[in-house]
Design an enzyme around this catalytic site. Structure first.
Site, PDB file in Angstrom:
ATOM      1  N   GLY A 309       0.896  -1.348  -0.127  1.00 49.97           N
ATOM      2  CA  GLY A 309      -0.165  -0.079   0.102  1.00 49.97           C
ATOM      3  C   GLY A 309       0.654   1.276  -0.040  1.00 49.97           C
ATOM      4  O   GLY A 309       0.409   2.410   0.277  1.00 49.97           O
ATOM      5  N   GLU A 345       3.743  -6.857   0.619  1.00 51.47           N
ATOM      6  CA  GLU A 345       3.054  -7.090  -0.613  1.00 51.47           C
ATOM      7  C   GLU A 345       2.883  -5.908  -1.426  1.00 51.47           C
ATOM      8  O   GLU A 345       2.048  -5.313  -2.030  1.00 51.47           O
ATOM      9  CB  GLU A 345       1.620  -7.572  -0.233  1.00 51.47           C
ATOM     10  N   PRO A 346       4.047  -5.231  -2.083  1.00 49.50           N
ATOM     11  CA  PRO A 346       3.990  -3.998  -2.752  1.00 49.50           C
ATOM     12  C   PRO A 346       3.673  -4.324  -4.049  1.00 49.50           C
ATOM     13  O   PRO A 346       3.770  -5.419  -4.855  1.00 49.50           O
ATOM     14  CB  PRO A 346       5.684  -3.661  -2.735  1.00 49.50           C
ATOM     15  N   ARG A 384      -8.876   4.408 -13.569  1.00 47.26           N
ATOM     16  CA  ARG A 384      -8.757   5.076 -12.466  1.00 47.26           C
ATOM     17  C   ARG A 384      -9.402   6.543 -12.071  1.00 47.26           C
ATOM     18  O   ARG A 384     -10.007   6.876 -11.026  1.00 47.26           O
ATOM     19  CB  ARG A 384      -7.091   5.114 -11.921  1.00 47.26           C
ATOM     20  N   TYR A 388     -11.945   6.281  -9.325  1.00 46.05           N
ATOM     21  CA  TYR A 388     -11.466   7.035  -7.778  1.00 46.05           C
ATOM     22  C   TYR A 388     -11.656   8.461  -7.805  1.00 46.05           C
ATOM     23  O   TYR A 388     -11.378   8.834  -6.777  1.00 46.05           O
ATOM     24  CB  TYR A 388     -10.315   6.237  -7.616  1.00 46.05           C
ATOM     25  N   CYS A 415     -18.690   6.400 -24.684  1.00 44.33           N
ATOM     26  CA  CYS A 415     -19.758   7.383 -24.515  1.00 44.33           C
ATOM     27  C   CYS A 415     -20.393   7.406 -23.160  1.00 44.33           C
ATOM     28  O   CYS A 415     -21.201   6.750 -22.612  1.00 44.33           O
ATOM     29  CB  CYS A 415     -20.912   6.422 -25.561  1.00 44.33           C
TER      30      CYS A 415
END
Length: 490
Positions: A309, A345-346, A384, A388, A415
């Protein structure tokens, strides 16, 4: 209005049907790259007949061992380069636009930053395959010593195909199917327990496979990662992990299934785009307390998995953000004090800044209140910003020094009003056909691409160590799409 005038001038080249009239356009015959059969040739750094300005030197590791922030840099000649190769030249060589362009050396530099940070610790760097599942990227990371973090059966199959050591792979997820868990049990990967039904399925899979499964408990530490709620995974409202109030029930259940599973560690994952390492320290402090509690009940725990993260500089403001070394140093003493093997866990911090999404400008328009740069890329290839509201830095590949600057939304042809790559960006007004890149597109971009509006997934390339360009994924074609309907009954 000034903006309207400059937009009118920007649209004038559209009246010329000859694309060769654009001075920055590269003849496809002048550049070669890896062909369909895998042969590689170098791309010339500059195709200008005039003496070119030297390209920027390829980014190198900083003296303190930290990875450089960016491998895409503007040269003195005004062109954007990737490791000394003009992006404009890559556009001329590519099978089509849009496409993704990576720096292979930057992937190596990013991994090296983690490897150096972990010196003195027993550790596993588990690359989060969900961030980017390109087979060539996976094979490179495996060669460098990475393990893999998997959240679906197909990611597990892909990791095995890429040659990852199963004993360095972790199978995560809150909805793992029995079929996928059987494959995990047969393969010998670590499996995280996420819920009561997940535990039952893992036990069943172990019995079907005839293998004892090494498991970790994914504990939800209820730590606020201070990120977008869609990428927060370690707070009390998350669908992931078990609450500490239920920990004893899980420990008792695991003891009763001692012939089928072995508890070897604990796991947490706080979220994504985290920019404050004290959040990891706080979570690790809680987790080692759980380790103490669990060991006191006779379990021999070896692994502490603190997830991934770590955020990156999406805004390109040169903000001082935590590095892998900063992250590891916040938890180092905790890990050593319990004689644990650290799993991290990169995903984003390994791969995001190695890549940009390369588009070609279709045209420029104004609706009277807004100015738009319309490109051939879209939310279908890079979702993204639409999903987000994420910011990714955008710039032109080879802007004209005389172009007037205005504020634009950068939008695609899909569209949907939500189809945008960036909003309110100050950019030189581009000519039709100009190149435009979205930076830091290596993570959660191509892996989240769709075929909405029948936009087919784009090709991918990377710049090799020697400056050549290799295709690492071909673009999908209409024929590929139609094959899904072959041999179906009427």
């Amino acid at each position: 209005m000034a903006a309207a005038n400059l937009l009118s001038r920007a649209l004038l080249p559209a009246l010329n049907p000859n694309p060769s009239s654009h001075s920055n356009r590269v003849s496809p015959s002048a550049v070669s790259l890896r062909c369909r059969h895998g042969l590689t040739a170098s791309v010339r750094a500059s195709l200008s007949t005039a003496a070119p300005s030297p390209p920027p030197r390829p980014a190198a590791a900083a003296a303190d061992g930290r990875a450089p922030k960016r491998c895409f840099r503007r040269g003195a000649d005004g062109h954007l380069y990737c490791e000394g190769v003009r992006v404009e030249d890559a556009m001329g060589a590519a099978e089509r636009t849009p496409f993704y362009l990576y720096s292979k050396p930057q992937v190596v530099r990013n991994f090296t930053a983690y490897r150096d940070a972990l010196e003195g610790l027993r550790s596993i760097v588990g690359y989060a395959v969900k961030a980017n599942n390109n087979l060539r990227v996976l094979q490179l990371l495996r060669e460098l010593g990475c393990g893999a973090v998997l959240v679906s059966g197909n990611e597990l199959r892909l990791a095995l195909r890429a040659g990852f050591d199963p004993t360095r792979c972790i199978f995560n997820g809150n909805g793992k199917t029995l079929e996928d868990l059987v494959l995990a049990a047969e393969s010998g990967v670590f499996v995280n327990i996420d819920s009561e039904f997940d535990l039952e399925n893992i036990v069943t899979a172990a019995r079907v496979a005839g293998k004892k499964v090494p498991v970790l408990l994914r504990i939800n530490p209820d730590v606020d990662p201070q990120v977008h709620p869609y990428v927060a995974t370690g707070n009390k409202t998350s669908k992931f992990g078990i609450r500490n109030e239920k920990l004893q029930w899980f420990l008792d259940s695991i003891k009763s299934y001692s012939n089928d599973i072995t508890l070897v560690g604990v796991h947490c994952h706080l979220g994504s785009t985290i920019t404050k390492v004290d959040i990891f320290r706080d979570a690790a402090g809680l987790m080692v307390n759980y380790v103490d509690e669990i060991r006191a009940q006779g379990f021999e725990l070896e692994y502490l998995n603190i997830g991934g993260g770590l955020g990156i500089d999406y805004h390109h403001t040169d903000a001082v953000l935590p590095t892998p070394m900063d992250l590891i140093n916040t938890v180092r003493e905790l890990v050593l004090s319990r004689d644990l093997t650290l799993i991290i866990e990169p995903g984003r911090s390994l791969i995001a800044n190695t890549c940009c999404f390369v588009n070609r400008v279709t045209g420029v328009k104004s609706n009277g209140t807004k100015n738009f740069i319309v490109v051939d890329g879209s939310m279908a290839e890079l979702i993204r910003p639409s999903l987000y509201g994420a910011y990714q830095h955008i710039e032109l590949v080879s802007p004209s020094p005389d172009a007037e600057v205005a504020t634009f939304d950068i939008v695609g042809p899909v569209c949907e009003s939500a189809d945008f790559l960036g909003k309110d960006r100050e950019l030189p007004t581009p000519d039709k056909g100009a190149g435009l890149v979205v930076h830091d597109a290596g993570a959660y971009c191509m892996s989240m691409a769709s075929t909405y509006n029948l936009k087919l997934r784009p090709p991918e390339y990377w710049v090799e160590d020697d400056g050549s360009i290799a295709k690492i994924r071909r673009g999908e074609s209409f024929d590929d799409y139609m094959k899904f309907f072959d041999n179906l009954s009427a």
